[in-house]
Design an enzyme around this catalytic site. Structure first.
Site, PDB file in Angstrom:
ATOM      1  N   LYS A  76      -6.227  67.522  84.831  1.00  0.00           N
ATOM      2  CA  LYS A  76      -6.127  68.139  83.512  1.00  0.00           C
ATOM      3  C   LYS A  76      -5.000  69.156  83.570  1.00  0.00           C
ATOM      4  O   LYS A  76      -4.917  69.949  84.506  1.00  0.00           O
ATOM      5  CB  LYS A  76      -7.440  68.844  83.144  1.00  0.00           C
ATOM      6  CG  LYS A  76      -7.425  69.483  81.756  1.00  0.00           C
ATOM      7  CD  LYS A  76      -8.738  70.195  81.494  1.00  0.00           C
ATOM      8  CE  LYS A  76      -8.850  70.697  80.055  1.00  0.00           C
ATOM      9  NZ  LYS A  76      -7.730  71.547  79.636  1.00  0.00           N
ATOM     10  N   SER A 115       1.407  72.337  85.097  1.00  0.00           N
ATOM     11  CA  SER A 115       2.026  71.989  86.385  1.00  0.00           C
ATOM     12  C   SER A 115       1.400  72.722  87.563  1.00  0.00           C
ATOM     13  O   SER A 115       2.042  72.903  88.597  1.00  0.00           O
ATOM     14  CB  SER A 115       3.541  72.260  86.349  1.00  0.00           C
ATOM     15  OG  SER A 115       4.143  71.567  85.287  1.00  0.00           O
ATOM     16  N   ARG A 116       0.179  73.167  87.401  1.00  0.00           N
ATOM     17  CA  ARG A 116      -0.549  73.898  88.443  1.00  0.00           C
ATOM     18  C   ARG A 116       0.097  75.229  88.803  1.00  0.00           C
ATOM     19  O   ARG A 116      -0.205  75.822  89.831  1.00  0.00           O
ATOM     20  CB  ARG A 116      -0.712  73.039  89.715  1.00  0.00           C
ATOM     21  CG  ARG A 116      -1.626  71.825  89.522  1.00  0.00           C
ATOM     22  CD  ARG A 116      -3.034  72.286  89.170  1.00  0.00           C
ATOM     23  NE  ARG A 116      -3.988  71.182  89.107  1.00  0.00           N
ATOM     24  CZ  ARG A 116      -4.371  70.569  87.992  1.00  0.00           C
ATOM     25  NH1 ARG A 116      -3.831  70.919  86.830  1.00  0.00           N
ATOM     26  NH2 ARG A 116      -5.277  69.617  88.003  1.00  0.00           N
ATOM     27  N   LEU A 117       0.986  75.737  87.951  1.00  0.00           N
ATOM     28  CA  LEU A 117       1.575  77.066  88.162  1.00  0.00           C
ATOM     29  C   LEU A 117       0.712  78.099  87.443  1.00  0.00           C
ATOM     30  O   LEU A 117       1.136  78.758  86.487  1.00  0.00           O
ATOM     31  CB  LEU A 117       3.027  77.097  87.673  1.00  0.00           C
ATOM     32  CG  LEU A 117       3.991  76.192  88.444  1.00  0.00           C
ATOM     33  CD1 LEU A 117       5.388  76.268  87.843  1.00  0.00           C
ATOM     34  CD2 LEU A 117       4.031  76.590  89.914  1.00  0.00           C
TER      35      LEU A 117
END
Length: 215
Positions: free
Chosen positions: A11, A192-194
């Site tokens: 997600k 973007s998992r940042l």
């Protein structure tokens, strides 16, 4: 379980951002802001939190408990003092809490020390609970092995009849704890998992240091 499906389950988080300037200097005030926003967003069970404790030799255990108070000094919950978590807290009064509100893409992690609240505070809360819950607290030898559910229900029915027109006394083995934080981290999901991670560390009895962590 389909391993490929699990590995590809993802997600992307896009709901909000979190910056140093947008957060308050006091993490307890920041928690109140997020907790109120969780109520406004109608997050189911916003007070549900994972409580982690450990034995003196470092064996951890975790379970869900409910937050029942937030003060300047910490986070309050109630339980059976003779339960597994109660016994671990007695021997090793260091614990951690985690809140996760998926619909808001937010998480709060808290680390600190645990201590009992006063008997008077526990009495007040105990008698504010539904009477059936009060009786349940008396009946259950929490975390101990029992022969059957029937025994619990039989004892519950007996005590329910006994206290039908009387106040249920708070058992000595039941009451509240407060976790006094030394670290509080606010996590906001980002693309973007940042992810955004703002952490507060207590550097003395009154002062918190706020920094950003890499995701």
């Amino acid at each position: 379980m389909n391993q490929d499906e699990l590995e590809n389950e993802r997600k992307d988080y896009t709901a909000a951002t979190l910056t140093e300037n947008s957060t308050k200097a006091d993490p307890m005030k920041q928690f109140e802001v997020w907790f109120d926003e969780a109520q406004e967003a109608k997050v189911p069970e916003r007070s549900a939190m994972t409580l982690a404790t450990a034995t003196t030799d470092g064996r951890p255990s975790a379970r869900i408990v409910l937050l029942k108070g937030v003060h300047d000094t910490g986070f309050v919950f109630y339980t059976n003092y003779l339960s597994r978590k109660g016994k671990e807290i007695t021997k090793n009064p260091i614990g951690a809490l985690t809140f996760f509100w998926p619909s808001m893409e937010r998480q709060v992690r808290i680390e600190g020390t645990l201590e009992k609240i006063t008997k008077e505070q526990s009495e007040k809360y105990f008698h504010s609970r539904p009477k059936n819950s009060q009786i349940g607290a008396v009946v259950s030898p929490q975390s101990q092995e029992i022969d059957s559910r029937d025994l619990l229900e039989k004892k519950w029915n007996e005590l329910s009849a006994e206290y039908e027109n009387k106040e249920v006394p708070k058992p000595s083995f039941w009451g509240g704890y407060i976790l006094k934080p030394r670290l509080i981290e606010f996590w906001q999901g980002r693309p973007s998992r940042l992810h955004d991670r703002i952490v507060y560390k207590k550097i003395d009895n009154k002062t918190w240091k706020k920094t950003r962590l890499a995701p």
